[in-house]
Design an enzyme around this catalytic site. Structure first.
Site, PDB file in Angstrom:
ATOM      1  N   ASP A  67       0.804  -1.221   0.000  1.00 34.04           N
ATOM      2  CA  ASP A  67       0.000   0.000   0.000  1.00 34.04           C
ATOM      3  C   ASP A  67       0.838   1.273   0.000  1.00 34.04           C
ATOM      4  O   ASP A  67       2.062   1.223   0.171  1.00 34.04           O
ATOM      5  CB  ASP A  67      -0.959  -0.008   1.208  1.00 34.04           C
ATOM      6  N   ASP A 136      -7.359  -2.357  14.352  1.00 36.35           N
ATOM      7  CA  ASP A 136      -8.773  -2.611  14.030  1.00 36.35           C
ATOM      8  C   ASP A 136      -8.940  -3.844  13.133  1.00 36.35           C
ATOM      9  O   ASP A 136     -10.012  -4.092  12.592  1.00 36.35           O
ATOM     10  CB  ASP A 136      -9.413  -1.375  13.367  1.00 36.35           C
ATOM     11  N   HIS A 138      -7.217  -4.481  10.294  1.00 35.28           N
ATOM     12  CA  HIS A 138      -6.997  -4.318   8.852  1.00 35.28           C
ATOM     13  C   HIS A 138      -5.695  -4.972   8.403  1.00 35.28           C
ATOM     14  O   HIS A 138      -4.758  -5.139   9.188  1.00 35.28           O
ATOM     15  CB  HIS A 138      -7.048  -2.837   8.426  1.00 35.28           C
ATOM     16  N   GLU A 143      -9.841  -1.747   5.495  1.00 36.74           N
ATOM     17  CA  GLU A 143     -10.439  -1.457   6.796  1.00 36.74           C
ATOM     18  C   GLU A 143     -11.676  -2.330   7.032  1.00 36.74           C
ATOM     19  O   GLU A 143     -12.227  -2.909   6.085  1.00 36.74           O
ATOM     20  CB  GLU A 143     -10.835   0.018   6.847  1.00 36.74           C
TER      21      GLU A 143
END
Ligand code: GLP
Length: 260
Positions: A67, A136, A138, A143
């Site tokens: 990413d 979280d 991811h 997400e």
């Protein structure tokens, strides 16, 4: 999933470095899927060290990063391209043409994402996909709520991720709101996935990833469907696992079967 629990950050980094270095020695043309963040730093340091000792050769390897922040170019110290140059690329003999990081400044990001997918396919797919995990749940920048079949695309960061990643920026306001990320479907296509996690702040995400239900609310849980994923975590990140003792026993038994 193959779960490996080690004492601390140093040990998980060594374990992951050993797997990648063995893979690269076996197949010098390995296609690596690479990750950024605080977690893989020590792993990269170990690979660089091995390279400098003459034990590792990256000259035929290819890499694709997971990413990049939209809006940040390679000169920007917070860009993932800059991170990769600093921690790996500038120290080893990878050919520039074989290095791929999504371009945060691409004039047409959507088109760039499609092109990125095409380049991965042209390279023959990813052999080893290295992954971290967000608090979280991811992976990459996929997400909670992401499609479990998503492909490389432009994504919006969750507030939790912006807060977590603000430690690398001067303030939270400076963290880009968008990123280009390989999709979960893209990650699932890799032949082998290696996920690293360290610290208690990752324990809940790790628990949901390994033992929770497979669901889009925990994007990392998609790895439960991957045929060859190894999760390497330290004791702190493993502290919420219900079946921690079983994973330790399983690894011990496997080793006995392999080496006795
Ligand atoms: C970022 C990256 C992820 C990474 C995660 C965890 O959001 N996009 O690929 O896994 O952070 O980072 P860290 O290792 O710093 O905890």
């Amino acid at each position: 999933m193959n779960v490996i629990i080690r004492a601390d950050y140093e040990e998980i980094s060594r374990e992951a470095a050993n797997i990648i270095s063995a893979g690269l020695k076996e197949n010098p043309k390995t296609v690596l899927g690479l990750a950024t963040g605080g977690t893989p730093k020590e792993l990269y340091r170990r690979l660089v060290k091995e390279y400098k000792k003459g034990e590792l050769d990256f000259s035929q390897a290819t890499s694709f990063n997971l990413d990049e922040y939209v809006g940040l170019g390679s000169e920007n110290k917070q860009s993932y391209r800059y991170f990769m140059e600093k921690h790996l690329f500038s120290h080893v003999n990878m050919k520039t043409g074989n290095i791929h990081v999504p371009d945060g400044l691409a004039p047409d990001p959507q088109l760039h994402c499609m092109e990125y997918e095409r380049m991965i396919a042209k390279a023959g797919g990813i052999d080893f996909q290295l992954l971290g995990i967000g608090s979280d749940g991811h992976i990459g920048f996929n997400e909670p709520g992401s499609s479990l079949a998503s492909r490389t695309g432009v994504v919006v960061l969750a507030r939790e991720t912006i807060r977590d990643n603000s430690r690398f920026f001067d303030s939270e306001d400076q963290v880009p709101r968008m990123a280009i990320s390989m999709g979960l479907g893209t990650i699932m296509d890799a032949r082998k996935c290696i996920m690293l996690a360290s610290g208690e702040n990752k324990a809940e995400a790790v628990r949901k990833c390994i033992e929770g239900p497979l669901c889009a609310m925990t994007p990392a849980s998609v790895l439960q469907m991957h045929p060859d994923t190894t999760v390497i975590i330290d004791e702190a990140a493993a502290c919420k696992l219900e079946r921690r003792d079983y994973y330790l026993w399983l690894e011990k038994t496997r080793r006995k079967l392999l080496y006795n």
